[in-house]
Design an enzyme around this catalytic site. Structure first.
Site, PDB file in Angstrom:
ATOM      1  N   ASP A  41      20.961  48.121 123.032  1.00  0.00           N
ATOM      2  CA  ASP A  41      19.844  47.229 122.713  1.00  0.00           C
ATOM      3  C   ASP A  41      18.540  47.868 123.210  1.00  0.00           C
ATOM      4  O   ASP A  41      18.421  48.231 124.380  1.00  0.00           O
ATOM      5  CB  ASP A  41      20.060  45.865 123.378  1.00  0.00           C
ATOM      6  CG  ASP A  41      19.188  44.779 122.778  1.00  0.00           C
ATOM      7  OD1 ASP A  41      17.984  45.033 122.548  1.00  0.00           O
ATOM      8  OD2 ASP A  41      19.707  43.683 122.533  1.00  0.00           O
ATOM      9  N   SER A  82      16.342  40.858 118.818  1.00  0.00           N
ATOM     10  CA  SER A  82      17.764  41.194 118.826  1.00  0.00           C
ATOM     11  C   SER A  82      18.600  40.235 117.987  1.00  0.00           C
ATOM     12  O   SER A  82      19.681  40.601 117.535  1.00  0.00           O
ATOM     13  CB  SER A  82      18.295  41.218 120.257  1.00  0.00           C
ATOM     14  OG  SER A  82      17.640  42.252 120.964  1.00  0.00           O
ATOM     15  N   GLU A 251      28.101  46.492 123.668  1.00  0.00           N
ATOM     16  CA  GLU A 251      26.636  46.538 123.794  1.00  0.00           C
ATOM     17  C   GLU A 251      26.169  46.965 125.194  1.00  0.00           C
ATOM     18  O   GLU A 251      26.612  46.410 126.199  1.00  0.00           O
ATOM     19  CB  GLU A 251      26.017  45.168 123.477  1.00  0.00           C
ATOM     20  CG  GLU A 251      24.476  45.237 123.465  1.00  0.00           C
ATOM     21  CD  GLU A 251      23.786  43.886 123.531  1.00  0.00           C
ATOM     22  OE1 GLU A 251      24.393  42.910 123.995  1.00  0.00           O
ATOM     23  OE2 GLU A 251      22.605  43.833 123.143  1.00  0.00           O
ATOM     24  N   ASP A 256      17.587  47.277 126.932  1.00  0.00           N
ATOM     25  CA  ASP A 256      16.459  46.470 126.454  1.00  0.00           C
ATOM     26  C   ASP A 256      15.718  45.794 127.608  1.00  0.00           C
ATOM     27  O   ASP A 256      14.482  45.739 127.611  1.00  0.00           O
ATOM     28  CB  ASP A 256      17.010  45.413 125.496  1.00  0.00           C
ATOM     29  CG  ASP A 256      15.970  44.426 125.006  1.00  0.00           C
ATOM     30  OD1 ASP A 256      15.034  44.860 124.296  1.00  0.00           O
ATOM     31  OD2 ASP A 256      16.086  43.225 125.331  1.00  0.00           O
ATOM     32  N   ASP A 298      19.401  48.081 117.860  1.00  0.00           N
ATOM     33  CA  ASP A 298      18.824  47.055 116.984  1.00  0.00           C
ATOM     34  C   ASP A 298      17.323  47.301 116.790  1.00  0.00           C
ATOM     35  O   ASP A 298      16.730  46.943 115.790  1.00  0.00           O
ATOM     36  CB  ASP A 298      19.083  45.652 117.548  1.00  0.00           C
ATOM     37  CG  ASP A 298      18.818  45.544 119.054  1.00  0.00           C
ATOM     38  OD1 ASP A 298      18.435  46.558 119.691  1.00  0.00           O
ATOM     39  OD2 ASP A 298      18.991  44.442 119.591  1.00  0.00           O
ATOM     40  N   HIS A 325       9.165  44.685 121.864  1.00  0.00           N
ATOM     41  CA  HIS A 325       9.861  45.677 121.029  1.00  0.00           C
ATOM     42  C   HIS A 325       8.856  46.463 120.207  1.00  0.00           C
ATOM     43  O   HIS A 325       7.689  46.080 120.116  1.00  0.00           O
ATOM     44  CB  HIS A 325      10.839  44.965 120.087  1.00  0.00           C
ATOM     45  CG  HIS A 325      11.845  44.128 120.804  1.00  0.00           C
ATOM     46  ND1 HIS A 325      12.577  43.143 120.184  1.00  0.00           N
ATOM     47  CD2 HIS A 325      12.232  44.124 122.107  1.00  0.00           C
ATOM     48  CE1 HIS A 325      13.382  42.574 121.073  1.00  0.00           C
ATOM     49  NE2 HIS A 325      13.186  43.142 122.244  1.00  0.00           N
TER      50      HIS A 325
HETATM   51 MG    MG Z   1      21.181  42.404 123.122  1.00  0.00          MG
HETATM   52 ZN    ZN Z   2      14.457  42.718 123.806  1.00  0.00          ZN
END
Ligand code: MG
Ligand code: ZN
Length: 362
Positions: A41, A82, A251, A256, A298, A325
């Site tokens: 992520d 996400s 994951e 992230d 993602d 992001h």
């Molecule tokens: Mg995630």
């Molecule tokens: Zn995020």
């Protein structure tokens, strides 16, 4: 002389037949029986470049020969979240940010796991967030908002996700509605375990919901250790008991979170952990021969760039341009039968269609 001619003739026939048989075998081998889909992520190229620089171990990303790029925008935003970012993988439709397994008009669509269950294949998710967090949720739930983690947990009762390992026990045992989902899952044949004590226990169960933390999991810096690798190997061992094959989504959830915090050391520790999981998965796939391994993200998180370090020019400085992001393309790495499908540049929705094609899912 005639005899020599006929020997040559039959040798040629045999060679052609052998070649065509071999070709058929190779052609057939292009479809995987098992898929391990790894999502980092928020893992863009700068995250991989930065975290894997000056790394003493094996760089798992360099073990792939097939590499592509995925365009990550969602239905309502060039910069995805996400929820929309994993919904495309599970149902093949661009949707609004925050959606879980539903299209832009909020309609539910059959996801990969549901399609696989129709073929009696096994399915699973292993994560470093809660098992009900946006990315894993998209693989087994259909809800309008990623925030509804208690509702998402209920979807596991439908039985389309055989194995779920990660955090989030509160969404099962300390719910607003007072239900205890662990008991309800057990009544449906699941082995359930909520236990904050590491390491990952060896559990034999084809249906398993194993939560190891109240909400999200610890970070690597807090001492999560080999949890993700051990949990992934536990899932693979149990999923392998189904002779029809399986799909497992693993994951690296917190790559992230390190990005959101603009904390490079946090991100680096999470990505290096993920790298070791990819290495273990590739070793497994190499031995197995029927396993397709796909690694992607993602979206990218943090708008990270690696810029010149004037104090020490052999190293780099990290520069974050956002706490959110970004819209940059993300890499896709593939190994195993069907891997070639993943080369090129395409919309993220294509990843769903490639899986459907390779697994004969309608
Ligand atoms: Mg995630
Ligand atoms: Zn995020």
């Amino acid at each position: 002389m005639n005899r020599l001619k006929s020997i040559l003739f039959f040798t040629a026939i045999a060679a052609v037949t052998f070649a065509s048989l071999n070709f058929k075998k190779a052609d057939k081998a292009k479809k995987p029986k098992k898929v391990i889909f790894l999502i980092g992520d928020g893992m863009g190229l700068a995250q991989i470049s930065g975290a894997m620089s000056f790394y003493d171990g094996v760089n798992a990303f360099e073990r792939f020969k097939v590499i592509g790029f995925s365009k990550t925008s969602s239905d309502d935003n060039y910069v995805t979240d996400s929820g929309a970012g994993a919904t495309v993988f599970s149902i093949g439709k661009k949707t609004y940010n925050g959606a879980i397994g539903v299209a832009a008009d909020s309609s539910s669509h059959e996801n990969l796991f549901e399609k696989l269950k129709k073929k009696n294949c096994a399915t699973g998710v292993v994560v470093t967030s809660s098992v009900t967090h946006a990315t894993p949720a998209c693989f087994y739930a259909h809800v309008s908002s990623r925030k509804s983690e208690e509702d998402i947990a209920e979807f596991l009762l439908k039985g389309n996700c055989d194995i779920a390992i990660g955090g989030g026990m509160k969404f099962f045992t300390s719910r607003k509605d007072g239900r205890n989902l662990n008991n309800e899952l057990a009544a449906k044949g699941y082995t359930t375990l909520s236990d904050t004590i590491n390491p990952v226990k060896e559990i034999e169960a084809q249906k398993l919901v194993y939560t190891l933390s109240w909400d999200g999991m610890k970070t690597m810096q807090q001492g999560r250790g080999n949890y993700l690798k051990n949990a992934s190997q536990l899932a693979i061992k149990n999923l392998n008991k189904n002779d029809n094959g399986y799909m497992l989504m693993i994951e690296g959830s917190q790559i992230d979170w390190g990005g959101h915090a603009n904390d490079f050391e946090y991100m680096k520790a999470e990505l290096r952990d993920f790298n070791e999981v990819i290495n273990a998965v590739l070793d497994e796939a190499q031995k197995d021969g029927n396993t397709l391994v796909v690694v992607t993200a993602d979206h990218e998180t943090g708008g990270l760039s690696l810029i010149e370090n004037k104090e020490n020019k052999k190293t780099f400085k990290v520069n974050y341009s956002s706490g959110g992001h970004s819209g940059i393309m993300v890499p896709v790495f593939a190994y195993g039968p069907g891997a070639e499908e993943f080369s090129g540049i395409y919309q993220n929705t294509e990843i769903f269609y490639k899986f459907c094609k390779l697994l004969d899912l309608k």
